[in-house]
Scaffold this motif. Sequence first.
Motif, PDB file in Angstrom:
ATOM      1  N   THR A 258      -4.490  -6.856  -0.507  1.00  0.00           N
ATOM      2  CA  THR A 258      -3.925  -5.820  -1.376  1.00  0.00           C
ATOM      3  C   THR A 258      -5.028  -5.105  -2.132  1.00  0.00           C
ATOM      4  O   THR A 258      -5.036  -3.865  -2.222  1.00  0.00           O
ATOM      5  CB  THR A 258      -2.918  -6.452  -2.362  1.00  0.00           C
ATOM      6  N   GLU A 262      -6.093  -1.172  -1.466  1.00  0.00           N
ATOM      7  CA  GLU A 262      -5.961  -0.252  -2.600  1.00  0.00           C
ATOM      8  C   GLU A 262      -7.150   0.697  -2.676  1.00  0.00           C
ATOM      9  O   GLU A 262      -7.035   1.799  -3.218  1.00  0.00           O
ATOM     10  CB  GLU A 262      -5.848  -1.033  -3.908  1.00  0.00           C
ATOM     11  N   LEU A 269      -0.265   1.381   0.267  1.00  0.00           N
ATOM     12  CA  LEU A 269       0.409   0.086   0.244  1.00  0.00           C
ATOM     13  C   LEU A 269       1.894   0.260  -0.042  1.00  0.00           C
ATOM     14  O   LEU A 269       2.280   0.975  -0.961  1.00  0.00           O
ATOM     15  CB  LEU A 269      -0.216  -0.808  -0.824  1.00  0.00           C
TER      16      LEU A 269
END
Length: 277
Positions: A258, A262, A269
């Motif tokens: 994640t 990002e 996402l």
Amino acid sequence: MFYTLGSSTLAQQPPKIQIMLLGSNHFGQAGFYKDAPLADLFIERRQQELQQLRDQLARFKPDLILIEREPTAQSTTDSLYRLYTAGKLALTDLDYGRAETYQIAYALGKTLRHDRIYGVDYYGGTSNRILNQGQGIEYYLDELKTFNVLGSQINEPFRQGKTTVSGYLRQLNAPEVLQKTYHLMFVTPAKVRRGLLNTTDRTLDSSRVSYDYVGADFISHFYNRELRIYANIVATQLAQKKQRILVVMGQRHAAVLTKIFENDPDYTLVPVGDYLK
């Protein structure tokens, strides 16, 4: 002039690739379900919940499904998937058939009529418990203890049948839980100095672990695996030219991937919580 150039450049940018990182417990591990019959994904109730989960994920309309298998094992992944989609292999025939790879990724791929499921893992077998000594070790061990309590608070209701599969995975992928996972593995260990890692794992080159920076090198070892997984994901997307990606992997991988995605401007996402109820 600059305003015109900027507007033109923005107008020519391709749409971002949508990626959902579904972090999961490893349902296929016997230790998770052997003393908790209601955690067994083969029972009828859990099979119904899995169908609900797959229906929810299907709303995302993934055109590429990626799993925690190495690209070097793609031929085995393909063979099992072909047998399964052809009705020649039941997941109950597999020793690890309860695993999220099969119950979520394979089954959803079959429903969506995907030709293949792709492996993007990079193997690293070392446990996070190899960091257990050194100056400042109490910072890491205290956070690990707190994290394990949180894990039990999420896992035990599911093992007792109080949480659905979708509800359980939604909890595991809650932003605050992912952040706690990331902080434990990739931030706090840097506080540990002057120590050794307790391992003989072949995936860890002990000659590259500094006594003075043992915690930082612990982070580097684990982060290197995640970077290679990221590279595999990106390479697969570039080769397949797909735009909506579902990644089904262990929860720890979702936590750090994640952070990586990002910072990749080519990707957007998609929160798990937008689809799992």
